[in-house]
Design an enzyme around this catalytic site. Structure first.
Site, PDB file in Angstrom:
ATOM      1  CB  CYS A  14      -0.959   0.001   1.184  1.00  0.00           C
ATOM      2  SG  CYS A  14      -0.134  -0.118   2.777  1.00  0.00           S
ATOM      3  CG  HIS A 119      -4.178   0.622   4.272  1.00  0.00           C
ATOM      4  ND1 HIS A 119      -3.680   0.018   3.140  1.00  0.00           N
ATOM      5  CD2 HIS A 119      -5.273   1.328   3.876  1.00  0.00           C
ATOM      6  CE1 HIS A 119      -4.445   0.331   2.111  1.00  0.00           C
ATOM      7  NE2 HIS A 119      -5.408   1.128   2.530  1.00  0.00           N
ATOM      8  CG  ASN A 134      -8.138   2.916   0.647  1.00  0.00           C
ATOM      9  OD1 ASN A 134      -7.146   2.200   0.524  1.00  0.00           O
ATOM     10  ND2 ASN A 134      -9.017   2.731   1.620  1.00  0.00           N
TER      11      ASN A 134
END
Length: 234
Positions: A14, A119, A134
Site C-alpha cells: 500500500c 495501511h 485508497n
C-alpha cells in the site's frame, strides 16, 4: 474517472500504491522503496555506531536493525518522506502548528497522506475536486469540499495519522482534463475482495460507509453546536 491513475491493492504494497496514486503515475516500485529503506537503515546504523558499539541503544538496534521496511511490503513514513523529497514534496503532521491552515481549510490544500495499521492512503485534489485514492477501493472515490473536512475528522477519530503533502505535485493528465470538466460519480466505489488485505480493512470499510448521524455530530462539533447538514460527498 478513467483519466485518474489508481493502483489497486497488490499484496501489502500500500505504501507503493499510495505514493503512485498521490503522484498520479507509476513512479515507484517495491524495489525502489526497498533501496530507500536500506539506505535509511545504513544511515541509522552509522549514527548508532558513532555513539558506541557497547551502548544499550546499539545493542537494541542490532537486535532489530530495521524499522523502515520488512519482507511483507511494509515501509515507514521515513521511506515515504524520502521518496517524496525527489519531487520537492514534504510531509507535515496534520496536528502541527505549520498545518493550521490545512486543518481549518483542508480544501485549500493539495493532498493528504493517511496511515493506520500500516495501511497508507492518498487523498488528493485533481482538477478542482478531491478524491480518496485508497488502493483498497475498486475506483477513486469523489469527495466534496464540505465532506473532505468531515472525512479527515472521521479518519482522525478512527486512529489515522494524517500528513499534509506540501509542495508542487507533478503534472498529470487527469489534472489537465478535470480542470476543464468535472468528474461525476453515481455509485460509491466498493472495497476489493481479497484474502490478503490489511487486518483493519473491515474497520475502515465500516467507518467509510456514510453515517448521517455521525457526520452531523462531527459537523456540529466543528461549528460549536450550530446546525449543519451532512454532505454525501458526491
Amino acid at each position: 474517472m478513467e483519466y485518474i491513475y489508481h493502483e489497486k491493492q497488490d499484496g501489502l504494497l500500500c505504501a507503493q500504491h499510495c505514493l503512485n496514486n498521490l503522484l498520479q503515475n507509476s513512479y515507484f516500485t517495491a524495489v525502489d522503496l526497498g533501496t530507500i529503506g536500506r539506505g535509511l537503515d545504513a544511515l541509522e546504523a552509522n549514527f548508532m555506531a558513532e555513539r558506541g558499539y557497547s551502548t544499550e541503544e546499539f545493542r537494541r538496534f542490532s537486535e532489530h536493525p530495521s524499522e523502515n521496511m520488512d519482507d511483507s511490503g511494509f515501509f515507514s513514513v521515513q521511506v515515504i518522506q524520502k521518496a517524496l523529497e525527489s519531487f520537492g514534496i514534504t510531509l507535515a503532521s496534520y496536528d502541527s502548528p505549520q498545518s493550521l491552515e490545512a486543518k481549518e481549510h483542508p480544501e485549500r490544500s493539495k493532498a493528504f497522506i493517511c496511515n493506520h495499521d500500516a495501511h497508507w492512503i492518498a487523498i488528493r485534489k485533481i482538477g478542482t475536486q478531491w478524491f480518496n485514492l485508497n488502493s483498497l477501493l475498486s475506483a477513486p472515490e469523489l469527495i466534496s469540499d464540505l465532506h473532505l473536512s468531515l472525512f479527515l475528522t472521521q479518519l482522525s477519530l478512527e486512529g489515522y495519522t494524517i500528513f499534509v503533502a506540501q509542495g508542487a505535485l507533478p503534472d498529470c493528465e487527469a489534472d489537465q482534463v478535470l480542470q476543464l470538466m468535472k468528474a461525476t460519480q453515481t455509485t460509491k466505489p466498493s472495497f476489493l475482495e481479497s484474502d490478503h488485505q490489511h487486518t483493519h480493512t473491515q474497520d475502515y470499510n465500516a467507518q467509510s460507509i456514510e453515517d448521517e448521524e455521525l457526520q452531523a455530530a462531527i459537523a456540529m462539533s466543528l461549528t460549536d453546536g450550530t446546525e449543519a447538514k451532512p454532505d454525501d460527498g458526491l
